[in-house]
Design a protein around this motif. Structure first.
Motif, short mmCIF file in Angstrom:
data_model
loop_
_atom_site.label_atom_id
_atom_site.label_comp_id
_atom_site.label_asym_id
_atom_site.label_seq_id
_atom_site.Cartn_x
_atom_site.Cartn_y
_atom_site.Cartn_z
N LEU A 180 5.70 9.50 5.47
CA LEU A 180 4.90 9.46 6.70
C LEU A 180 4.88 8.04 7.28
CD1 LEU A 180 3.13 11.31 8.45
CD2 LEU A 180 1.19 10.70 7.01
N ILE A 181 4.64 7.09 6.38
CA ILE A 181 4.67 5.68 6.81
C ILE A 181 5.06 4.83 5.60
CG2 ILE A 181 2.16 5.53 6.47
CD1 ILE A 181 2.08 3.28 8.51
N SER A 182 6.02 3.92 5.82
CA SER A 182 6.46 3.05 4.73
C SER A 182 5.99 1.62 5.00
CB SER A 182 7.98 3.10 4.61
OG SER A 182 8.36 4.44 4.37
N SER A 183 6.51 0.70 4.21
CA SER A 183 6.22 -0.74 4.34
C SER A 183 4.73 -1.07 4.26
CB SER A 183 6.81 -1.32 5.64
OG SER A 183 6.13 -0.81 6.77
N LEU A 184 3.95 -0.22 3.55
CA LEU A 184 2.56 -0.58 3.27
C LEU A 184 2.57 -1.53 2.09
CD1 LEU A 184 1.04 3.02 3.45
CD2 LEU A 184 1.04 1.33 5.25
N LYS A 185 1.49 -2.30 1.95
CA LYS A 185 1.51 -3.29 0.87
C LYS A 185 0.79 -2.80 -0.38
CE LYS A 185 1.92 -7.17 4.07
NZ LYS A 185 1.16 -7.05 5.30
N ASP A 186 -0.43 -2.28 -0.20
CA ASP A 186 -1.21 -1.90 -1.38
C ASP A 186 -2.24 -0.84 -0.99
OD1 ASP A 186 -2.12 -1.83 -3.91
OD2 ASP A 186 -2.85 -3.89 -4.01
N THR A 187 -1.75 0.36 -0.69
CA THR A 187 -2.62 1.42 -0.20
C THR A 187 -3.05 2.35 -1.33
OG1 THR A 187 -1.80 1.37 2.06
CG2 THR A 187 -2.68 3.46 1.30
N THR A 239 -6.77 2.62 3.18
CA THR A 239 -7.09 1.21 2.90
C THR A 239 -5.81 0.49 2.51
OG1 THR A 239 -7.45 1.73 0.56
CG2 THR A 239 -9.37 1.79 2.00
N ASP A 240 -5.75 -0.80 2.83
CA ASP A 240 -4.66 -1.63 2.30
C ASP A 240 -5.29 -2.91 1.74
OD1 ASP A 240 -2.40 -3.31 1.85
OD2 ASP A 240 -1.25 -2.02 3.20
N ASP A 266 -6.32 -6.44 3.48
CA ASP A 266 -7.77 -6.53 3.62
C ASP A 266 -8.26 -5.72 4.83
OD1 ASP A 266 -10.22 -7.36 2.74
OD2 ASP A 266 -10.19 -9.27 3.78
N LYS A 267 -7.72 -4.48 4.97
CA LYS A 267 -8.05 -3.67 6.15
C LYS A 267 -8.18 -2.20 5.80
CE LYS A 267 -5.89 -6.44 9.77
NZ LYS A 267 -4.68 -6.68 10.53
N ILE A 268 -8.93 -1.48 6.65
CA ILE A 268 -8.88 -0.02 6.68
C ILE A 268 -8.17 0.34 7.98
CG2 ILE A 268 -10.18 2.14 6.83
CD1 ILE A 268 -12.43 0.78 5.24
N TYR A 269 -7.11 1.16 7.87
CA TYR A 269 -6.30 1.54 9.02
C TYR A 269 -6.60 2.97 9.46
CZ TYR A 269 -3.22 -2.52 8.43
OH TYR A 269 -2.72 -3.80 8.35
N LYS A 270 -6.27 3.24 10.72
CA LYS A 270 -6.40 4.58 11.27
C LYS A 270 -5.11 4.90 12.04
CE LYS A 270 -9.12 7.14 14.73
NZ LYS A 270 -10.16 7.04 15.76
N THR A 321 -12.01 -6.83 -0.18
CA THR A 321 -11.17 -7.17 -1.34
C THR A 321 -10.79 -5.97 -2.18
OG1 THR A 321 -13.27 -7.87 -2.24
CG2 THR A 321 -11.71 -9.59 -1.64
N THR A 322 -11.73 -5.08 -2.45
CA THR A 322 -11.39 -3.88 -3.23
C THR A 322 -12.13 -2.68 -2.68
OG1 THR A 322 -13.09 -4.64 -4.75
CG2 THR A 322 -10.81 -4.96 -5.45
#
Length: 373
Positions: free
Chosen positions: A86-93, A110-111, A115-119, A139-140
């Motif tokens: 669906l979506i690649s290149s995420l860092k730490d979801t 979350t990533d 340090d973000k929540i995405y929509k 952070t977590t």
């Protein structure tokens, strides 16, 4: 009472057990037809299948599993069995949730690295209009849950041992519940009942599942279940069966999956010690099945949600799978009556939070307080 009988609600009379009181007698609702016979029927919006047990949603949209493996979100179409990135290149979801409103579906994830929540907007196999809604101090962020009635977003800030809330667009963020948490992990909610659940590993010896009203009122906070009762210690995944009003969770220490009613009663162990349940992380539910991500076998697996039978690997993953959600409109049931938070934000200037018994509470973001009105 003797075997085959149970104590009635008057706490004095023994009555013969009827199939309807047994867990999993029907997929949804059970009607007593005679002393020993019963008939299954379904909630509104569902239809009874030819097996006279299973209920399936009348909604024609395909149920889709969305799961993360840290660096991408992937989908599995449960009807067709097709797996797609669906979506690649995420860092730490790690965690993912969704909201379905006005015939549109939006995903949240979350990533940790960003340090973000995405929509993002989900349509078929594509994700568009991706943007961050919460931008810092995450952070977590471990648990994540969307309130589809009040349009609020809840998450666990596990490094600070607290639960936070904001509007669905990330604005008006505030700390909702803090204190007496040791290692909160997973989060789930039922906005129709305005109830919020979370798991706490608490390494100091009392790992548990807690609940509170979604407005965070301290007097409504309670421990629902002590997981040490069955020799557990790491309650990881947490999900809701909204129609049965049950919570389900995985325990990565005892490699088992459990369920209770919302108040912690009627506990059942669904499955334990299966070769494909060797380190469960997250859990989802849809119709007659539970779905979980497993670290040791690196796979997405399903089983019967009443007795853990019919275990099947749906997808083997290259790397460890993390968060999992089944996305389908029937998994966000509407309340019978409109909540005041749905009309004009409940006349609140900032946050309108759902409370027990159809009540609401206006709440303020950090560094603001509620005025006299």
């Amino acid at each position: 009472c003797p075997l085959g009988q149970h104590l009635d609600q008057d706490k004095q009379t023994c009555t013969e057990n009827h199939p309807c009181i047994q867990f999993g007698a029907c997929s949804q609702l059970c009607k007593k037809v005679s002393r020993i016979r019963h008939k299954c029927y379904c909630h509104e919006g569902f239809v009874l299948q030819p097996d006279k047990f299973t209920c399936k949603s009348k909604d024609s949209s395909h149920p889709i599993i969305v799961f993360s493996n840290r660096h991408e979100l992937r989908t599995i179409d449960l009807r067709r069995g097709v797996v797609r990135p669906l979506i690649s290149s995420l860092k730490d979801t790690i965690v993912v949730d969704f909201i379905h409103k006005h015939n549109e579906t939006h995903l949240f994830w979350t990533d940790w690295a960003d340090d973000k929540i995405y929509k993002g907007s989900l349509a078929g196999d594509s994700l568009s209009n991706i943007h961050g809604v919460v931008h810092s101090g995450l952070t977590t962020a471990e648990g994540l849950a969307v309130d589809w009635i009040g349009d609020n977003l809840y998450w666990i800030q596990s490094s600070l041992d607290q639960i936070e809330v904001a509007k669905i667009n990330g604005s008006f963020r505030q700390t909702l519940i803090a204190g007496s948490m040791e290692r909160p992990r997973a989060l789930a909610l039922d906005p129709r009942e305005a109830i919020l659940f979370w798991t706490d590993w608490d390494p100091n010896g009392s790992p548990r599942i807690e609940s509170c009203s979604m407005d965070g009122k301290d007097e409504n906070r309670k421990t629902v279940f002590w997981v040490s009762k069955y020799g557990g210690a790491w309650p990881n995944g947490l999900t809701m069966d909204y129609l049965a009003k049950r919570i389900y969770w995985t325990d990565a220490r005892s490699d088992s999956i459990h369920t209770t009613l919302y108040d912690g009663s009627e506990h059942h162990e669904i499955i334990r010690g299966h070769q494909y349940l060797s380190h469960p992380f997250a859990l989802a539910i849809f119709e007659s099945h539970i779905y979980w991500t497993d670290w040791r076998s690196s796979s997405v697996i399903r089983a019967n949600k009443w007795n853990g039978s019919d275990v099947q690997i749906i997808e083997r993953t290259i790397s460890k799978p993390f968060g999992i959600k089944v996305v389908h409109p029937s998994l966000q049931p509407k309340a019978k009556t409109t909540h005041s938070c749905e009309i004009d934000n409940g006349n609140c200037s900032h946050l309108c939070l759902l409370g027990f018994n159809q009540t609401k509470k206006c709440a303020c973001p950090h560094i603001m307080r509620l005025s006299e009105d």
